[in-house]
Design a protein around this motif. Structure first.
Motif, PDB file in Angstrom:
ATOM      1  N   LEU A 266       0.811  -1.218   0.000  1.00 34.19           N
ATOM      2  CA  LEU A 266       0.000   0.000   0.000  1.00 34.19           C
ATOM      3  C   LEU A 266       0.847   1.272   0.000  1.00 34.19           C
ATOM      4  O   LEU A 266       0.431   2.296  -0.539  1.00 34.19           O
ATOM      5  CB  LEU A 266      -0.924   0.007   1.221  1.00 34.19           C
ATOM      6  N   ARG A 267       2.048   1.210   0.610  1.00 35.52           N
ATOM      7  CA  ARG A 267       2.868   2.415   0.725  1.00 35.52           C
ATOM      8  C   ARG A 267       3.980   2.496  -0.333  1.00 35.52           C
ATOM      9  O   ARG A 267       4.621   3.520  -0.467  1.00 35.52           O
ATOM     10  CB  ARG A 267       3.499   2.483   2.121  1.00 35.52           C
ATOM     11  N   GLY A 268       4.191   1.406  -1.063  1.00 37.79           N
ATOM     12  CA  GLY A 268       5.234   1.407  -2.085  1.00 37.79           C
ATOM     13  C   GLY A 268       6.439   0.608  -1.645  1.00 37.79           C
ATOM     14  O   GLY A 268       6.817   0.617  -0.466  1.00 37.79           O
ATOM     15  N   LYS A 269       7.072  -0.089  -2.598  1.00 37.43           N
ATOM     16  CA  LYS A 269       8.163  -0.995  -2.245  1.00 37.43           C
ATOM     17  C   LYS A 269       9.387  -0.274  -1.686  1.00 37.43           C
ATOM     18  O   LYS A 269      10.173  -0.856  -0.948  1.00 37.43           O
ATOM     19  CB  LYS A 269       8.568  -1.815  -3.470  1.00 37.43           C
ATOM     20  N   ASP A 270       9.564   1.016  -2.015  1.00 39.67           N
ATOM     21  CA  ASP A 270      10.730   1.757  -1.533  1.00 39.67           C
ATOM     22  C   ASP A 270      10.414   2.646  -0.336  1.00 39.67           C
ATOM     23  O   ASP A 270      11.292   3.369   0.146  1.00 39.67           O
ATOM     24  CB  ASP A 270      11.300   2.613  -2.660  1.00 39.67           C
ATOM     25  N   ALA A 271       9.161   2.622   0.124  1.00 37.28           N
ATOM     26  CA  ALA A 271       8.772   3.487   1.242  1.00 37.28           C
ATOM     27  C   ALA A 271       9.272   2.925   2.571  1.00 37.28           C
ATOM     28  O   ALA A 271       9.392   1.709   2.743  1.00 37.28           O
ATOM     29  CB  ALA A 271       7.260   3.632   1.281  1.00 37.28           C
ATOM     30  N   ASP A 272       9.559   3.813   3.496  1.00 38.65           N
ATOM     31  CA  ASP A 272       9.955   3.412   4.846  1.00 38.65           C
ATOM     32  C   ASP A 272       8.681   3.268   5.675  1.00 38.65           C
ATOM     33  O   ASP A 272       8.049   4.258   6.045  1.00 38.65           O
ATOM     34  CB  ASP A 272      10.876   4.465   5.448  1.00 38.65           C
ATOM     35  N   ILE A 273       8.288   2.034   5.962  1.00 40.59           N
ATOM     36  CA  ILE A 273       7.033   1.790   6.688  1.00 40.59           C
ATOM     37  C   ILE A 273       7.262   1.519   8.170  1.00 40.59           C
ATOM     38  O   ILE A 273       6.320   1.244   8.905  1.00 40.59           O
ATOM     39  CB  ILE A 273       6.275   0.598   6.072  1.00 40.59           C
ATOM     40  N   SER A 274       8.496   1.624   8.613  1.00 43.20           N
ATOM     41  CA  SER A 274       8.819   1.199   9.984  1.00 43.20           C
ATOM     42  C   SER A 274       8.055   1.995  11.036  1.00 43.20           C
ATOM     43  O   SER A 274       7.512   1.416  11.985  1.00 43.20           O
ATOM     44  CB  SER A 274      10.324   1.301  10.226  1.00 43.20           C
ATOM     45  N   ALA A 275       7.997   3.312  10.876  1.00 43.75           N
ATOM     46  CA  ALA A 275       7.328   4.136  11.888  1.00 43.75           C
ATOM     47  C   ALA A 275       5.841   3.825  11.945  1.00 43.75           C
ATOM     48  O   ALA A 275       5.264   3.648  13.030  1.00 43.75           O
ATOM     49  CB  ALA A 275       7.555   5.621  11.592  1.00 43.75           C
ATOM     50  N   GLU A 276       5.184   3.756  10.779  1.00 41.48           N
ATOM     51  CA  GLU A 276       3.753   3.466  10.746  1.00 41.48           C
ATOM     52  C   GLU A 276       3.475   2.062  11.271  1.00 41.48           C
ATOM     53  O   GLU A 276       2.523   1.846  12.028  1.00 41.48           O
ATOM     54  CB  GLU A 276       3.209   3.625   9.328  1.00 41.48           C
ATOM     55  N   ALA A 277       4.309   1.102  10.880  1.00 46.69           N
ATOM     56  CA  ALA A 277       4.118  -0.281  11.344  1.00 46.69           C
ATOM     57  C   ALA A 277       4.266  -0.368  12.861  1.00 46.69           C
ATOM     58  O   ALA A 277       3.483  -1.050  13.534  1.00 46.69           O
ATOM     59  CB  ALA A 277       5.120  -1.200  10.660  1.00 46.69           C
TER      60      ALA A 277
END
Length: 488
Positions: free
Chosen positions: A244-255
């Motif tokens: 949903l956020r894109g393969k290169d996005a940093d999702i760590s904070a949201e996760a």
């Protein structure tokens, strides 16, 4: 000033300050146009969010097709199947009872089978219902089909806005969730127009199309990451959020934020109906249910279902008025979708409520003048102006925003049961308003609109005093804030 890239992908700037890593696709040029590049990358990364929203709102379109079916087909169904007025009245009204049953079970289905699972179930009921109507040779199959499509509507009305809210970035959540209401309005209007051109059986078959698109779309879009996290499916949760956020996005904070919130909620006992009156939940339940009361008891379904008769009673051509009504509803809902993440939820609700009061006063004035035979030449103009102001005001805020807020404010451990309660209240209000409208008009035509004006005035006060602004905040931030107030 020169920028120097470190081996870890960070940038060191003058004075030793550290900048965040460059986003995927970002380039630093001599003209300092990195912000434009970031925006471009962000749009590319949100393709799956947009696609998932489009697939989900096919359910909203199916909802609107069910709601708009009976109006253009009444005469043909009565003639072809030889229904009495009482039998057709049952056919028309049983939709709402099906929706109330769907609302009661929607939260449980969405919690147990997932948001995608609930939409699949709903599509199945709608498809079966449309086929039953298509093959009907008598009242029984018609009623079974109408009840089934109503059940699908009830489930869709809860799960679609919840799914969109749970997958959308916080800066797009309001706009994307509002598309739910836009698609409902569009489907009702399309059904009204093409229903005058096609047979009632053909129109039933067309109702299957959005269900088919949704069922196929379920194969390619991800499940709600928040639901997956609640189920303890860590790998699926991270994979869904990354898609949903894109393969290169940093999702760590949201996760991390989602996981921390889920872990906090998991320490709480499983929610039951009476738990909703506990102090930590009562504020969010009051907001969600209260907005549904404001939306429905302000008169929308009475005015919507009987628009033609209102125009006729005021001496204005019903066909012209109804078509204008349908077009205006779609346009203004689209305008509201554009502004909801810019102006915010509360301003749109207050503006909408003010317009509803004005529309009711204009329409009520027309019937007052007609009843007392004063300035009869102004009666049709006032009636049309009142109805169009009313529907325009409803479309810009009160139509869509309560569903947006409902999808945002409930903690995930009570979202199923609280969302079902709010949706049930909405459908009960829809039935009560449509059922009582003709009785109220017989009592006093202008008094009916004054009563609706008073309810909408109370709704404005409720919004100002009770409803929080949720624009630009994550779901976890919204729910934590509401719960803190509830405990105090």
């Amino acid at each position: 000033m020169a920028d120097i890239r470190s081996s870890e992908g960070e940038e060191k700037c003058e004075g030793g300050l550290m900048r965040a890593p460059l986003l995927a696709g970002e380039r630093i040029g001599a003209n300092g146009d990195e912000e434009l590049a970031v925006k471009k990358s962000s749009k590319e990364e949100r393709c799956m969010v947009y696609l998932s929203t489009f697939i989900a709102v096919c359910g909203s379109y199916a909802f609107g097709s069910c709601a708009g079916y009976s109006s253009p087909t009444q005469a043909a169904i009565v003639r072809d199947v030889n229904l009495s007025l009482a039998e057709y009245s049952l056919f028309g009204s049983i939709l709402t009872f099906g929706a109330m049953i769907g609302a009661i079970t929607s939260g449980k289905i969405a919690d147990n089978t997932g948001r995608k699972g609930a939409m699949i179930v709903s599509s199945g009921f709608c498809t079966a219902g449309w086929l039953s109507i298509y093959f009907a040779q008598g009242a029984l199959l018609l009623d079974i089909g109408r009840l089934a499509t109503g059940y699908g509507m009830g489930v869709f009305s809860y799960v679609v806005p919840v799914f969109i809210a749970e997958i959308a970035p916080k800066d797009l959540r309001g706009s994307l969730t509002t598309i739910n209401q836009l698609m409902i309005c569009a489907a009702v209007s399309v059904s009204f127009v093409i229903g005058t051109l096609l047979s009632w059986r053909a129109l039933a078959l067309i109702g299957i199309v959005p269900c088919a698109v949704l069922l196929l779309g379920m194969l390619i879009i991800p499940e709600s990451p928040r639901w997956l996290a609640k189920q303890g499916k860590q790998k699926e949760f991270e994979a869904s959020l990354r898609r949903l956020r894109g393969k290169d996005a940093d999702i760590s904070a949201e996760a991390d934020e989602i996981q921390d919130y889920i872990e906090t909620l998991e320490r709480l006992p499983k929610a039951k109906l009476f738990d909703l009156i506990q102090r930590q939940y009562i504020r969010s339940v009051t907001i969600g249910v209260g907005l549904m009361v404001c939306q429905q008891f302000g008169g929308i379904n009475g005015i919507c279902f009987y628009t033609s008769s209102i125009f006729e009673s005021a001496g204005f051509p019903a066909d012209i008025g109804t078509i204008t009504y349908a077009i205006l509803q779609v346009i203004i809902t689209a305008v509201g979708a554009y502004f909801i993440d810019r102006a915010g939820r509360k301003p749109l609700l207050v503006i909408s409520g003010t317009g509803l009061v004005l529309g009711c006063l204009l329409a009520g004035s027309s019937f007052y003048l007609k009843e007392h035979e004063i300035a009869l030449g102004a009666v049709p103009g006032l009636a049309v102006a009142g109805i169009l102001v009313y529907i325009g005001a409803f479309s810009v805020g009160m139509g869509a925003v309560p569903w947006v807020v409902m999808s945002e404010i409930f903690p995930i451990n009570i979202k199923g049961i609280a969302g079902s309660l709010a949706t049930l209240v909405n459908w009960f209000g829809a039935w009560a308003c449509s059922f009582t409208f003709n009785f109220l008009m017989s009592w006093s035509s202008y008094g009916t609109f004054l009563l609706y004006a008073a309810v909408n005035a109370i709704a404005i006060v409720f919004v100002i005093k009770v409803v929080p602004e949720t624009k630009g905040r994550s779901l976890e931030q919204i729910q934590a804030s509401i719960n803190v107030h509830g405990r105090n």
